[in-house]
Write a protein that holds these residues in place. Structure first.
Motif, PDB file in Angstrom:
ATOM      1  N   ILE A   1     -14.651  -2.769 -33.000  1.00 33.37           N
ATOM      2  CA  ILE A   1     -14.513  -3.899 -32.987  1.00 33.37           C
ATOM      3  C   ILE A   1     -13.476  -4.380 -31.787  1.00 33.37           C
ATOM      4  O   ILE A   1     -12.343  -3.835 -31.896  1.00 33.37           O
ATOM      5  CB  ILE A   1     -13.867  -4.657 -34.350  1.00 33.37           C
ATOM      6  N   THR A   2     -13.677  -5.056 -30.973  1.00 35.08           N
ATOM      7  CA  THR A   2     -12.979  -5.499 -29.867  1.00 35.08           C
ATOM      8  C   THR A   2     -12.349  -6.926 -29.772  1.00 35.08           C
ATOM      9  O   THR A   2     -13.341  -7.705 -30.060  1.00 35.08           O
ATOM     10  CB  THR A   2     -13.668  -5.013 -28.561  1.00 35.08           C
ATOM     11  N   GLY A   3     -11.371  -7.092 -29.426  1.00 36.89           N
ATOM     12  CA  GLY A   3     -10.822  -8.550 -29.347  1.00 36.89           C
ATOM     13  C   GLY A   3      -9.999  -8.762 -28.070  1.00 36.89           C
ATOM     14  O   GLY A   3      -9.988  -8.031 -27.090  1.00 36.89           O
ATOM     15  N   THR A   4      -8.994  -9.668 -28.427  1.00 36.48           N
ATOM     16  CA  THR A   4      -7.984  -9.974 -27.322  1.00 36.48           C
ATOM     17  C   THR A   4      -6.778  -8.953 -27.344  1.00 36.48           C
ATOM     18  O   THR A   4      -6.275  -8.958 -28.217  1.00 36.48           O
ATOM     19  CB  THR A   4      -7.618 -11.626 -27.277  1.00 36.48           C
ATOM     20  N   THR A   5      -6.789  -8.428 -26.267  1.00 33.09           N
ATOM     21  CA  THR A   5      -5.626  -7.288 -26.189  1.00 33.09           C
ATOM     22  C   THR A   5      -4.211  -8.076 -25.468  1.00 33.09           C
ATOM     23  O   THR A   5      -4.407  -9.128 -24.874  1.00 33.09           O
ATOM     24  CB  THR A   5      -5.847  -6.058 -25.464  1.00 33.09           C
ATOM     25  N   THR A   6      -3.067  -7.447 -25.739  1.00 29.83           N
ATOM     26  CA  THR A   6      -1.977  -7.957 -25.171  1.00 29.83           C
ATOM     27  C   THR A   6      -2.192  -8.102 -23.681  1.00 29.83           C
ATOM     28  O   THR A   6      -1.659  -9.223 -23.062  1.00 29.83           O
ATOM     29  CB  THR A   6      -0.487  -7.213 -25.875  1.00 29.83           C
ATOM     30  N   ARG A   7      -2.145  -6.833 -23.159  1.00 28.36           N
ATOM     31  CA  ARG A   7      -2.569  -7.014 -21.683  1.00 28.36           C
ATOM     32  C   ARG A   7      -4.035  -6.960 -21.189  1.00 28.36           C
ATOM     33  O   ARG A   7      -4.703  -6.642 -22.152  1.00 28.36           O
ATOM     34  CB  ARG A   7      -1.844  -5.785 -21.006  1.00 28.36           C
ATOM     35  N   GLU A   8      -4.514  -7.094 -20.239  1.00 29.03           N
ATOM     36  CA  GLU A   8      -5.727  -7.419 -19.767  1.00 29.03           C
ATOM     37  C   GLU A   8      -6.423  -5.897 -19.949  1.00 29.03           C
ATOM     38  O   GLU A   8      -5.810  -5.076 -19.629  1.00 29.03           O
ATOM     39  CB  GLU A   8      -5.860  -7.772 -18.176  1.00 29.03           C
ATOM     40  N   PHE A   9      -7.602  -5.894 -20.665  1.00 29.26           N
ATOM     41  CA  PHE A   9      -8.064  -4.743 -20.828  1.00 29.26           C
ATOM     42  C   PHE A   9      -9.639  -4.865 -20.792  1.00 29.26           C
ATOM     43  O   PHE A   9     -10.364  -5.886 -21.052  1.00 29.26           O
ATOM     44  CB  PHE A   9      -7.973  -4.222 -22.384  1.00 29.26           C
ATOM     45  N   GLU A  10     -10.240  -3.979 -20.044  1.00 31.41           N
ATOM     46  CA  GLU A  10     -11.782  -3.786 -20.148  1.00 31.41           C
ATOM     47  C   GLU A  10     -12.178  -2.527 -20.619  1.00 31.41           C
ATOM     48  O   GLU A  10     -11.714  -1.244 -20.181  1.00 31.41           O
ATOM     49  CB  GLU A  10     -12.099  -4.121 -18.472  1.00 31.41           C
ATOM     50  N   PHE A  11     -13.247  -2.543 -21.470  1.00 30.96           N
ATOM     51  CA  PHE A  11     -13.823  -1.289 -22.072  1.00 30.96           C
ATOM     52  C   PHE A  11     -14.331  -0.362 -21.102  1.00 30.96           C
ATOM     53  O   PHE A  11     -15.214  -1.037 -20.300  1.00 30.96           O
ATOM     54  CB  PHE A  11     -14.570  -1.613 -23.006  1.00 30.96           C
ATOM     55  N   PRO A  12     -14.003   0.833 -20.733  1.00 34.53           N
ATOM     56  CA  PRO A  12     -14.424   1.514 -19.672  1.00 34.53           C
ATOM     57  C   PRO A  12     -15.975   1.801 -19.929  1.00 34.53           C
ATOM     58  O   PRO A  12     -16.559   2.076 -20.745  1.00 34.53           O
ATOM     59  CB  PRO A  12     -13.488   2.710 -19.871  1.00 34.53           C
ATOM     60  N   SER A  13     -16.792   1.656 -18.765  1.00 34.33           N
ATOM     61  CA  SER A  13     -18.269   1.710 -18.778  1.00 34.33           C
ATOM     62  C   SER A  13     -18.737   2.938 -19.090  1.00 34.33           C
ATOM     63  O   SER A  13     -19.719   3.448 -19.730  1.00 34.33           O
ATOM     64  CB  SER A  13     -18.808   1.140 -17.575  1.00 34.33           C
TER      65      SER A  13
END
Length: 373
Positions: free
Chosen positions: A267-279
């Motif tokens: 489950i992914t949501g809004t993180t405190t710092r900018e984050f992009e799930f590594p492809s």
């Protein structure tokens, strides 16, 4: 004994009759009139703002409610349930003509144009508010538009947004369990472990109410849960709100990779710092892993009655305060938390985010209010 009981009954009847007459007068001549409209038929939205019981409490305050016929269908309440609590069932056009209109979804420009100029709209933030045509219609008709989920309470709590986030987080685990089950197309497994078997592993990436609620719901269901965020201080702040069995871990490339490999649910949501799930991690996912991005999906649409019941409670307090202050305009003028949620006011755009997205000029609502004082 019998004489005393009869006398008490007569007294109760004498006390009830004047109250009923007073309530009828208040509903007939309400100081505040609300138009309650339903969702668009061509949308996936099912949620609504008020239950019949909540409407009954508002009518007891002397607030008149005019609801679009069939608006409560999505939360399994017929028009008769609302009518029993003093709500007048009307056409959508008539509901839109009320001084204050309530809609879970933002109204589209065609409906905005049907509203009375100078009236107000209360809704939740949605994509339609980022349409230039909608904003221009709201401004040209001088519709004061407020987004409930951007408003704050007197205790600086984002009450409406927190309620939706909590339900979304909990419902996300409900979705996950269904997807893992055989009927949902999964392998036919439970989140929880049983004698001799390990529980499923749930990885939650994010911070805030939705992430905490998802992690707690998964842990309560018996899963092995890890909550990750990319800010250690945020993790420390979340700790007291998490169940003891939830593990908290900082996002680190190697740790993240290991957790992703073994996760049955992500489950992914809004993180405190900018984050992009590594492809690059996509190839390492398990077969039949269930993934949900809470920034794109709202599982709460599957439990709209729960949403309506939960939102009704703060809305009752909101409108009770409005009756004390006399009008929605007075609420805006005197309540900083309400000002934070305003999108358009007196024909001006006052939301900086929408202004930047739509390339339209905006003005600070506090400047406007100070100029009128």
């Amino acid at each position: 004994m019998t004489t005393k009981s009869t006398g008490a009954q007569e007294s109760a009847e004498m006390n009830l009759e004047p109250q009923a007459q007073l309530e009828l007068q208040e509903i007939t001549n309400p100081r505040i009139r609300l138009g309650l409209v339903g969702n668009y038929a061509d949308s996936d939205e099912t949620r609504m703002l008020l239950t019949p019981e909540a409407c009954g409490m508002l009518t007891s305050y002397g607030i008149g409610i005019y609801m679009e016929a069939g608006a409560g269908v999505d939360i399994s309440f017929p028009d008769e349930s609302y009518a029993e609590y003093g709500v007048k069932i009307v056409s959508r056009d008539e509901a839109l003509k009320q001084p204050l209109v309530l809609s879970f979804m933002p109204l589209r420009s065609k409906d905005v144009k049907k509203m009375v100029k100078g009236s107000a709209l209360l809704c939740m933030m949605g994509h339609d508010l980022f349409e230039a045509s909608t904003i221009k219609a709201l401004m040209s008709h001088h519709i004061d538009t407020g987004c409930l989920d951007n408003m704050y309470s007197h205790h600086d709590m984002s009450i409406f947004a927190n309620i939706i986030d909590e339900i979304d987080g909990r419902a996300a685990i409900m979705y996950a369990q269904e997807a893992l089950a055989y009927l949902g197309g999964g392998k036919g497994v439970l989140l929880a472990g049983v004698a001799g078997l390990n529980p499923c592993e749930v990885l939650v990436i994010g911070a805030g109410t939705a992430a905490i609620s998802a992690a707690n719901a998964a842990a309560a269901a018996g899963a092995s849960v890890v909550l990750m965020d990319n800010d250690v201080s945020a993790i420390q702040l979340m700790k007291p709100s998490l169940l003891p069995m939830v593990q908290t871990v900082a996002v680190h490339p190697r740790v993240l990779a290991n957790r992703v490999k073994s996760a049955d649910v992500i489950i992914t949501g809004t993180t405190t710092r900018e984050f992009e799930f590594p492809s690059c991690l996509s190839a390492q996912l398990k077969d039949n892993v269930y993934i949900m991005d809470l920034s794109e999906t709202h599982p709460s649409i599957s439990v709209p009655r729960t949403v309506a019941m939960a939102l009704s409670n703060p809305l009752i307090n909101f409108f009770n305060e409005m009756t004390i202050k006399g009008s929605f305009d007075a609420m805006v003028a005197t309540t900083a938390g309400v000002q934070e949620g305003m999108v358009t006011y007196k024909g001006k755009l006052v939301d900086k985010l929408i202004a930047s997205y739509s390339a339209l000029p905006s003005i600070d609502i506090r400047v406007m209010l100070s100029a009128t004082n």
